[in-house]
Design a protein around this motif. Structure first.
Motif, PDB file in Angstrom:
ATOM      1  N   VAL A 160       6.556   2.927  -1.717  1.00  0.00           N
ATOM      2  CA  VAL A 160       7.514   1.814  -2.785  1.00  0.00           C
ATOM      3  C   VAL A 160       6.786   0.265  -2.439  1.00  0.00           C
ATOM      4  N   ARG A 161       6.317   0.031  -1.412  1.00  0.00           N
ATOM      5  CA  ARG A 161       5.491  -1.405  -1.382  1.00  0.00           C
ATOM      6  C   ARG A 161       4.272  -1.059  -1.991  1.00  0.00           C
ATOM      7  N   ALA A 162       3.572  -0.220  -2.467  1.00  0.00           N
ATOM      8  CA  ALA A 162       2.512   0.032  -3.199  1.00  0.00           C
ATOM      9  C   ALA A 162       2.803   0.149  -4.572  1.00  0.00           C
ATOM     10  N   GLY A 163       4.221  -0.195  -4.855  1.00  0.00           N
ATOM     11  CA  GLY A 163       4.430  -0.202  -6.420  1.00  0.00           C
ATOM     12  C   GLY A 163       4.960   1.027  -7.034  1.00  0.00           C
ATOM     13  N   ALA A 164       4.903   2.005  -6.226  1.00  0.00           N
ATOM     14  CA  ALA A 164       5.628   3.344  -6.800  1.00  0.00           C
ATOM     15  C   ALA A 164       7.041   3.439  -6.688  1.00  0.00           C
TER      16      ALA A 164
END
Length: 302
Positions: free
Chosen positions: A49-53
């Motif tokens: 989620v922190r990677a943008g997913a």
């Protein structure tokens, strides 16, 4: 935006700072002690989620203060937790991490509620799995649940990533054949294949054996050295970024979450995704702790 589902564990980590790992029968004093959120599944979900997913989490917690702490963390990161359920008997998972002055660790796990995830829980989350681009799982939750999740994923053309950790021998054949990418470290690769992984030729040999077991794509992570990948038509090695390592906890989980967020469905960009994941991991190891050390995508540049 990539849609990722993680099936996995939730733990509260107790980190014990020591000069070195104790010898059998030895009593040692600690430098310090701290508590943080952890669990391989939770770490991987937070990394994704922190990677943008757009990331959903399938997991189980107890009815305790540890669970409240973890739920608040998930909400703060925007993780979809509609499939995080409570167990009325088992407590939230716990991990006790011995961290030495060189940043290396040994970890003891109390499974707790993580071990109560059932096939029925997976079936209840089937719509979430079916709508995903990628499903990730590991071995801190029951194999029966992981296998059912992978069955649903593959029936709906969802990419499956298996992190075979903690190390386990005799992985069920069905689970391996349902796996698109297996991502062990060198210790886990040796447990699976019986081959000691020490250099690129032995990595290739171990990967070949995993291919023979039914896994199409293999990525073996080797810590500060980097990561090796093997596919049907090509293989290669991606060097790690050289940094000052403080704590390796969650480095592998960061790698997997970031890898999944970047991978194209046909895996044509596997080297690019591995470099991205390696960069994120290099940031993780520079801070003590698990989830607090996982970077946000804005801080990861390659």
């Amino acid at each position: 935006m990539k849609k990722i589902v993680v099936l996995g564990s939730i733990n509260i980590d107790t980190i014990l700072n020591i000069a070195r790992l104790p010898l059998p029968g030895e009593t040692m004093a600690m430098h310090d002690r701290s508590i943080a959120g952890g669990g391989k599944g939770a770490n991987q979900a937070i990394a994704a989620v922190r990677a943008g997913a757009e990331t959903s989490f399938i997991a189980k917690i107890g009815k305790d203060h540890a669970a409240d702490f973890m739920i608040d963390t998930f909400k703060n990161d925007g993780l979809n937790i509609q499939n995080v359920t409570e167990d009325n008997v088992a407590g939230t998972g716990k991990a006790y991490i011995l961290l030495d002055d060189h940043g290396q660790n040994s970890i003891l796990i109390y499974g707790g509620a993580n071990q109560t995830i059932t096939v029925e829980d997976i079936k209840n989350a089937s719509e979430t799995i079916k709508s995903a681009d990628c499903l990730i799982t590991e071995f801190e939750t029951p194999l029966e649940a992981s296998t059912e999740a992978f069955r649903i994923a593959k029936a709906n053309n969802v990419l499956t990533i298996l992190n075979p950790a903690p190390a386990k021998q005799n992985i069920p054949e069905e689970l391996l054949k349902l796996t698109d990418i297996i991502v062990p470290n060198e210790t886990e690769a040796q447990a699976i294949t019986g081959i000691e992984v020490v250099a690129e030729p032995s990595m290739a040999q171990a990967a070949k054996k995993m291919h023979a077991m039914g896994v199409k794509n293999v990525i073996i992570t080797v810590g500060a050295n980097g990561s090796f990948y093997s596919q049907s038509e090509k293989s290669g090695f991606v060097n790690a970024y050289k940094v000052n390592t403080v704590d390796t906890t969650a480095a592998g989980d960061t790698f997997i979450g970031y890898l999944a967020s970047k991978l194209d469905s046909d895996l044509s960009n596997i080297e690019e995704a591995m470099k991205f994941a390696s960069k994120a991991s290099s940031i993780t190891v520079q801070t003590q702790g698990a989830q607090n050390s996982i970077p946000y995508v804005k801080d990861v540049e390659i």
